[in-house]
Design an enzyme around this catalytic site. Structure first.
Site, mmCIF file in Angstrom:
data_model
loop_
_atom_site.group_PDB
_atom_site.id
_atom_site.type_symbol
_atom_site.label_atom_id
_atom_site.label_comp_id
_atom_site.label_asym_id
_atom_site.label_seq_id
_atom_site.Cartn_x
_atom_site.Cartn_y
_atom_site.Cartn_z
ATOM 1 N N SER A 1 -25.028 -35.865 33.681
ATOM 2 C CA SER A 1 -25.205 -34.418 33.668
ATOM 3 C C SER A 1 -25.684 -33.923 32.310
ATOM 4 C CB SER A 1 -23.885 -33.746 34.078
ATOM 5 O OG SER A 1 -24.058 -32.385 34.313
ATOM 6 N N ASP B 1 -29.628 -28.567 33.163
ATOM 7 C CA ASP B 1 -29.074 -29.684 32.418
ATOM 8 C C ASP B 1 -29.729 -30.962 32.934
ATOM 9 O OD1 ASP B 1 -27.856 -29.522 34.900
ATOM 10 O OD2 ASP B 1 -25.935 -30.287 34.215
ATOM 11 N N ASP C 1 -29.100 -33.339 35.038
ATOM 12 C CA ASP C 1 -29.231 -33.667 36.465
ATOM 13 C C ASP C 1 -29.496 -32.440 37.315
ATOM 14 O OD1 ASP C 1 -26.683 -32.528 36.320
ATOM 15 O OD2 ASP C 1 -25.825 -33.890 37.801
ATOM 16 N N ASP D 1 -27.867 -29.770 38.173
ATOM 17 C CA ASP D 1 -26.916 -29.155 39.098
ATOM 18 C C ASP D 1 -26.409 -27.828 38.548
ATOM 19 O OD1 ASP D 1 -25.255 -30.099 37.079
ATOM 20 O OD2 ASP D 1 -23.820 -31.067 38.427
#
Length: 452
Positions: free
Chosen positions: A104, A246, A248, A250
């Site tokens: 992340s 960010d 990833d 999400d």
């Protein structure tokens, strides 16, 4: 062995804490546990596996794929895609397991393994605990049934995942973005291709920064944890707004036309009002966490929207939403879940919906975000302490009580151990920023002294 799973999968320094052996073993254990839970009993199991661009994701992906295939699971390898894309594809393709390799917002040396169950949902705590138990049993020599011959899993590259996910994003937008100029900061991460493509297809004029991942530069002074570059770019290009993801993707933070940051609470407030007006905010309720700003709570009360608060972590927000049938929830950090269209936080979807609200109303993002007044909030991370004792230390408890007496009804204090990093987070809200900083600094000193 301490608990491997944190608030968002298993995470650590790649090839030190998170090794290929661990990733392989967890994948085998996940296949066995989910089979026992009945998610793919009686038919050939399928898994969707994706990753962010970290260099370590290459060998960890190979380990996960090997573990799943060795347990008899067919693997659809989707390559570099955002976490919410893997979750979406797990559900859309009727797969039994989803696996995402990502840490992340963490720095490049870290990586992580996130599992999704059938439908693209994160695993409940009890399933994670069972995976850990089975992993430990296998690690210490307990035998497991290994398929042979035609029983082993097959591995296929699923190249259609990119277009299928982008089409999904465009398909759920309430209106197009024609006439908007948007700057996107992709954090050199998993959405470097997806997000610009989606915004462009939706009609926006797109300026992109942080979209050249090389495996080593993910989250490096860019993205949702470092918005200075985005703020400057929005002003430089005269854009209507900016969106920061960010590693990833999400999560999503935003920047208005003046270069001021719009955080997850403000985004959630804007979307809550929009969904209520459209009759889509079920039970006129939005779900936040204990970290939600007091200003957000006040704004929702004024708008006649009920706020439910959970523990920190989008998985706990999602659990509350699913249990009570709520449509919208999220975190101040920018994890926003629109349950009708996603099973987890989706930064690209959130950014698109926020931009769609700007386009539909003709109002500026600053004007829309003004629905709430954000109270000054200071967050201090205290590293190198025994975070397990933060809730039991008498010294810390006394310091918190004294701080709360000083703040009265105009502020609050929250201490919590990080679920993904070895540190304690000290959060203080107050009517005055200097007071918040002073109280946070004092509490951080006590935490360091008492738990160091």
């Amino acid at each position: 062995m301490g608990r491997l799973f944190g608030t968002d999968g298993v995470r650590g320094v790649a090839n030190a804490d998170l090794t290929a052996e661990l990733a392989l073993g967890l994948s085998v254990a996940a296949a066995h546990v989910l089979a026992e839970a009945g998610t793919f009993e009686g038919h050939r199991a399928t898994a969707v596996v994706g990753r962010d661009p970290r260099a370590s994701g290459e060998f960890l992906e190979a380990a996960v794929v090997a573990g799943l295939a060795s347990a008899g699971v067919d693997v659809l390898r989707v390559g570099v895609l955002p976490t919410p894309a893997v979750a979406y594809l797990t559900g859309a393709l009727g797969a039994d397991i989803g696996v995402m390799l990502s840490a992340s917002h963490n720095a490049m040396p870290d990586n992580g393994v996130k599992f999704f169950a059938r439908g693209g949902h994160k695993l409940a705590d009890e399933l994670e605990d069972r995976i850990e138990t089975v992993y430990e049993q296998h690690r210490t020599g307990a035998p497991w049934n290994r398929p042979t011959g035609a029983g082993v899993g097959r591995v296929t590259d699923y190249t259609e995942g990119f277009d299928r996910y982008v089409a999904h994003l465009i398909g759920v937008l309430p209106n197009r973005l024609d006439g908007l100029k948007v700057v996107l900061d992709e954090a050199h991460g998993a959405a470097a291709r997806v997000s610009p493509e989606a915004f462009a297809r939706a009609g926006a004029e797109v300026v992109t920064i942080g979209a050249e991942p090389d495996g080593l530069n993910i989250n490096d002074s860019c993205g949702s944890t470092h918005t200075d570059l985005l703020r400057a770019a929005v002003v430089e290009h005269g854009a209507d707004l900016g969106i920061a993801h960010d590693g990833d993707a999400d999560r999503c933070l935003a920047v208005d036309a003046a270069g001021d940051e719009v955080d997850g609470d403000q985004i959630l407030a804007v979307l809550a009002v929009a969904m209520r007006e459209a009759g889509q905010l079920r039970k006129d309720t939005v779900v936040g966490t204990v970290m939600s700003n007091l200003g957000f709570k006040t704004a929702m009360e004024r708008e006649g929207i009920h706020l439910v608060q959970t523990a920190v972590g989008d998985r706990y927000v999602l659990e509350s939403m699913k249990a009570e049938g709520f449509a919208l929830g999220g975190e101040q950090s920018g994890h926003v879940i629109v349950l009708d269209h996603a099973t987890t936080g989706d930064g690209t979807l959130t950014g698109l919906m926020l931009a769609a609200r700007v386009a539909a109303t003709g109002r500026t993002l600053a004007d829309l975000a003004g629905v709430m007044r954000r109270l000054p909030q200071v967050l201090v991370n205290v590293p190198d302490v025994d975070k397990s004792r933060v809730d039991t230390s008498p010294e810390v408890a006394a310091a918190v009580a004294e701080a709360e007496r000083g703040l009265g009804t105009t502020g609050r204090v929250l201490l919590r151990k990080s679920g993904t990093e070895p540190l304690v987070r000290v959060m203080v809200e107050a009517a005055d920023i200097e007071q918040a900083r002073a109280v946070a600094g004092q509490l951080a000193d006590v935490v360091k002294s008492a738990l160091g």
